[in-house]
Design an enzyme around this catalytic site. Structure first.
Site, PDB file in Angstrom:
ATOM      1  N   GLU A 149       0.806  -1.235   0.000  1.00 36.86           N
ATOM      2  CA  GLU A 149       0.000   0.000   0.000  1.00 36.86           C
ATOM      3  C   GLU A 149       0.834   1.279   0.000  1.00 36.86           C
ATOM      4  OE1 GLU A 149      -2.682  -0.553   3.295  1.00 36.86           O
ATOM      5  OE2 GLU A 149      -3.572  -2.337   2.404  1.00 36.86           O
TER       6      GLU A 149
ATOM      7  N   ASN B  34       2.156  -5.314  -3.134  1.00 37.58           N
ATOM      8  CA  ASN B  34       0.755  -5.603  -2.839  1.00 37.58           C
ATOM      9  C   ASN B  34      -0.014  -4.308  -2.572  1.00 37.58           C
ATOM     10  OD1 ASN B  34      -1.242  -7.748  -2.177  1.00 37.58           O
ATOM     11  ND2 ASN B  34      -1.152  -6.918  -0.093  1.00 37.58           N
TER      12      ASN B  34
ATOM     13  N   HIS C 110     -10.266  -5.905  -2.625  1.00 39.68           N
ATOM     14  CA  HIS C 110     -11.372  -5.654  -1.694  1.00 39.68           C
ATOM     15  C   HIS C 110     -12.424  -4.864  -2.466  1.00 39.68           C
ATOM     16  CE1 HIS C 110      -9.131  -7.063   1.780  1.00 39.68           C
ATOM     17  NE2 HIS C 110      -8.113  -6.303   1.440  1.00 39.68           N
TER      18      HIS C 110
ATOM     19  N   GLU D  46      -6.203 -10.686  -1.383  1.00 43.62           N
ATOM     20  CA  GLU D  46      -7.061 -10.396  -0.208  1.00 43.62           C
ATOM     21  C   GLU D  46      -8.518 -10.272  -0.638  1.00 43.62           C
ATOM     22  OE1 GLU D  46      -5.594  -7.038   2.049  1.00 43.62           O
ATOM     23  OE2 GLU D  46      -3.501  -7.608   1.731  1.00 43.62           O
TER      24      GLU D  46
ATOM     25  N   ASP E 178     -12.257 -10.046  -1.139  1.00 39.98           N
ATOM     26  CA  ASP E 178     -13.582 -10.094  -0.530  1.00 39.98           C
ATOM     27  C   ASP E 178     -14.486  -9.144  -1.300  1.00 39.98           C
ATOM     28  OD1 ASP E 178     -12.795  -7.585   0.677  1.00 39.98           O
ATOM     29  OD2 ASP E 178     -12.232  -8.622   2.520  1.00 39.98           O
TER      30      ASP E 178
HETATM   31  O1  G3I Z   1      -5.471  -7.846  18.851  1.00 32.65           O
HETATM   32  C1  G3I Z   1      -6.179  -6.703  19.317  1.00 32.65           C
HETATM   33  C2  G3I Z   1      -6.978  -7.032  20.530  1.00 32.65           C
HETATM   34  O2  G3I Z   1      -6.121  -7.402  21.579  1.00 32.65           O
HETATM   35  C3  G3I Z   1      -7.826  -5.813  20.908  1.00 32.65           C
HETATM   36  O3  G3I Z   1      -8.652  -6.144  21.979  1.00 32.65           O
HETATM   37  C4  G3I Z   1      -8.665  -5.372  19.730  1.00 32.65           C
HETATM   38  C5  G3I Z   1      -9.483  -4.122  20.043  1.00 32.65           C
HETATM   39  O4  G3I Z   1      -9.652  -3.308  18.906  1.00 32.65           O
HETATM   40  O5  G3I Z   1      -7.831  -5.096  18.641  1.00 32.65           O
HETATM   41  C6  G3I Z   1      -7.090  -6.221  18.216  1.00 32.65           C
HETATM   42  O6  G3I Z   1      -6.276  -5.884  17.117  1.00 32.65           O
HETATM   43  C7  G3I Z   1      -6.972  -5.673  15.914  1.00 32.65           C
HETATM   44  C8  G3I Z   1      -6.446  -6.684  14.883  1.00 32.65           C
HETATM   45  O7  G3I Z   1      -7.019  -6.422  13.624  1.00 32.65           O
HETATM   46  C9  G3I Z   1      -6.772  -8.126  15.264  1.00 32.65           C
HETATM   47  O8  G3I Z   1      -8.155  -8.320  15.291  1.00 32.65           O
HETATM   48  C10 G3I Z   1      -6.695  -4.261  15.441  1.00 32.65           C
HETATM   49  O9  G3I Z   1      -7.308  -3.347  16.329  1.00 32.65           O
HETATM   50  C11 G3I Z   1      -7.230  -4.073  14.048  1.00 32.65           C
HETATM   51  O10 G3I Z   1      -6.798  -2.795  13.575  1.00 32.65           O
HETATM   52  C12 G3I Z   1      -6.680  -5.140  13.123  1.00 32.65           C
HETATM   53  O11 G3I Z   1      -7.267  -4.963  11.855  1.00 32.65           O
HETATM   54  C13 G3I Z   1      -6.576  -5.583  10.804  1.00 32.65           C
HETATM   55  C14 G3I Z   1      -6.231  -4.554   9.761  1.00 32.65           C
HETATM   56  O12 G3I Z   1      -5.623  -5.189   8.644  1.00 32.65           O
HETATM   57  C15 G3I Z   1      -5.285  -3.513  10.321  1.00 32.65           C
HETATM   58  O13 G3I Z   1      -4.769  -2.692   9.333  1.00 32.65           O
HETATM   59  C16 G3I Z   1      -7.486  -6.638  10.207  1.00 32.65           C
HETATM   60  O14 G3I Z   1      -7.655  -7.713  11.137  1.00 32.65           O
HETATM   61  C17 G3I Z   1      -6.891  -7.203   8.913  1.00 32.65           C
HETATM   62  O15 G3I Z   1      -7.847  -8.004   8.265  1.00 32.65           O
HETATM   63  C18 G3I Z   1      -6.526  -6.055   7.986  1.00 32.65           C
HETATM   64  O16 G3I Z   1      -5.931  -6.592   6.832  1.00 32.65           O
HETATM   65  C19 G3I Z   1      -5.559  -5.642   5.828  1.00 32.65           C
HETATM   66  C20 G3I Z   1      -4.313  -6.159   5.166  1.00 32.65           C
HETATM   67  O17 G3I Z   1      -3.298  -6.422   6.113  1.00 32.65           O
HETATM   68  C21 G3I Z   1      -3.795  -5.165   4.118  1.00 32.65           C
HETATM   69  N1  G3I Z   1      -4.840  -4.814   3.174  1.00 32.65           N
HETATM   70  C22 G3I Z   1      -6.093  -4.382   3.746  1.00 32.65           C
HETATM   71  C23 G3I Z   1      -6.621  -5.414   4.751  1.00 32.65           C
HETATM   72  C24 G3I Z   1      -7.981  -5.010   5.305  1.00 32.65           C
HETATM   73  O18 G3I Z   1      -7.905  -3.816   6.024  1.00 32.65           O
END
Ligand code: G3I
Length: 303
Positions: free
Chosen positions: A127, A169, A206, A235, A237
Site C-alpha cells: 500500500e 501488494n 477488496h 485479499e 472479498d
Molecule cells: O489484537 C487486538 C486485541 O487485543 C484488541 O482487543 C482489539 C481491540 O480493537 O484489537 C485487536 O487488534 C486488531 C487486529 O485487527 C486483530 O483483530 C486491530 O485493532 C485491528 O486494527 C486489526 O485490523 C486488521 C487490519 O488489517 C489492520 O490494518 C485486520 O484484522 C486485517 O484483516 C486487515 O488486513 C488488511 C491487510 O493487512 C492489508 N490490506 C487491507 C486489509 C484489510 O484492512
C-alpha cells in the site's frame, strides 16, 4: 473437484485464505480452512507490530503458530507484510530518515531471515501509493526516507531469501483506468527494466460500492503479467457477496497463465475484517457454503 484447493490445483493454481492465530482453536474454522484452502496468509501475525514489537527484538510466536499449522496440514504460506505505513509498532512510528531506513532494512532481514526458505511469496511492500487521481506515492514516514525505499526493501528481501517470490501488494489497483493502477504499473515496469528484484504483484481486490469490480480487471491482470511478473489475487472479498462477481474474478484469473492463485481474506463472514453483515466471504457464520462458494468452485472447475 469438490474443494477450492483441489479445483484450483487442476490448472496449477492455489486457493488460499487469511488465518488468524486466535482462531486456531475453533474446530469449525480449522476444519473448513484445512479442507478448502492450500495457501495461507497470516491476517496480522507477520506484520511489523507483531514481529518486532520492540526495536531489534523479534517475536515470531503467533506467526510461527500459523506457519506451523499450515505446513503441518500440507499448505504453503504467503508472507504478509514487511514494509507498510500501517500497523507499525510505536517505536517505528516515531522514526524518520536514515534511522527509519536502517530499521526497515533490519526488520526485513530479521523477518525474512527467520522464515528463510519457507515462504512462497512475500508482500515486501504494502500500500505505498496514494488513492485518488495523482498517481503519487502515499505520504508516509517510509516514503519520506526517500523515493528509493521500495527498491531498497525489495533488494534487501531478495538477499535475505533468494527463494521467496517478492511481491508488491496494494488495493485499488484492480481497475485498469485508475491512476493508482497506472502508477504501480509504471513502477513495476521501471523495476523490471532496471533489474530491481520483483516477481509478483498482489491485487488485494477488496471490492465494495466505492471500488467495485470492473470487467477491465482482466486487462489489469494481463497487463501486469506482460511485464514479466506473476499476479496473485491476495485479499479477495466482495461486499454483499455477489456470486456472479466472485465467478468473474475467478474467470479473469484463469484467463491469464501468470495469475498463479487467489486468496480470500478470511474463512467465514464472521471472520471478515468487514464484519459479518458485509457478507463478503464464501462461508456464512455457521460455516455453511454460500452461493458465492458454489460459483467460485464451478468457475475453478471450468464451468
Ligand atoms: O489484537 C487486538 C486485541 O487485543 C484488541 O482487543 C482489539 C481491540 O480493537 O484489537 C485487536 O487488534 C486488531 C487486529 O485487527 C486483530 O483483530 C486491530 O485493532 C485491528 O486494527 C486489526 O485490523 C486488521 C487490519 O488489517 C489492520 O490494518 C485486520 O484484522 C486485517 O484483516 C486487515 O488486513 C488488511 C491487510 O493487512 C492489508 N490490506 C487491507 C486489509 C484489510 O484492512
Amino acid at each position: 473437484e469438490s474443494t477450492l484447493a483441489a479445483a484450483a490445483e487442476q490448472t496449477g493454481r492455489y486457493f488460499g485464505t487469511a488465518i488468524a492465530a486466535g482462531k486456531l482453536g475453533d474446530s469449525q474454522y480449522t476444519t473448513i480452512a484445512n479442507r478448502e484452502f492450500n495457501m495461507i496468509t497470516a491476517e496480522n501475525e507477520m506484520k511489523i507490530d507483531a514481529t518486532e514489537p520492540n526495536r531489534g527484538q523479534f517475536n515470531f510466536s503467533n506467526g510461527d503458530r500459523i506457519y506451523n499449522w499450515a505446513v503441518q496440514n500440507g499448505k504453503r504460506v504467503r508472507g504478509h507484510t514487511l514494509a507498510w505505513h500501517n500497523q507499525q509498532p510505536y517505536w517505528m512510528q516515531q522514526l524518520e530518515g536514515y534511522d527509519l531506513r536502517q530499521a526497515m532494512i533490519n526488520h526485513i532481514n530479521g523477518v525474512v531471515g527467520h522464515y528463510k526458505g519457507k515462504i512462497y511469496a512475500w508482500d515486501v511492500v504494502n500500500e505505498a501509493f496514494d488513492d485518488g487521481n495523482s498517481g503519487a506515492r502515499r505520504n508516509s514516514n517510509l516514503q519520506r526516507t526517500g523515493n528509493d525505499w521500495i527498491e531498497v526493501a525489495f533488494r534487501t528481501a531478495r538477499a535475505a531469501d533468494p527463494d521467496a517470490k517478492l511481491c508488491y501488494n496494494d488495493y485499488n489497483i484492480d481497475n485498469w483506468n485508475w491512476a493508482k493502477t497506472q502508477a504501480v504499473y509504471n513502477m513495476v515496469r521501471d523495476f523490471k527494466s532496471r533489474g530491481v528484484p520483483i516477481d509478483c504483484v498482489g491485487l488485494q481486490s477488496h471490492f465494495n460500492s466505492n471500488s467495485p469490480y470492473n470487467p477491465n480487471y482482466r486487462t489489469t491482470i494481463q497487463s501486469f503479467a506482460a511485464l514479466g511478473v506473476d499476479v496473485q489475487i491476495t485479499e479477495l472479498d466482495i461486499q454483499g457477496g455477489s456470486a456472479s462477481t466472485y465467478a468473474s474474478v475467478v474467470n479473469d484469473c484463469l484467463a491469464v497463465p501468470r495469475c498463479t492463485g487467489i486468496t480470500v481474506w478470511g474463512v467465514r463472514d464472521t471472520d471478515s475484517w468487514l464484519g459479518s453483515q458485509a457478507s463478503a466471504l464464501l462461508f456464512d457464520g455457521n460455516g455453511n457454503k454460500k452461493a458465492a462458494y458454489t460459483a467460485v468452485l464451478n468457475a475453478l472447475n471450468g464451468g
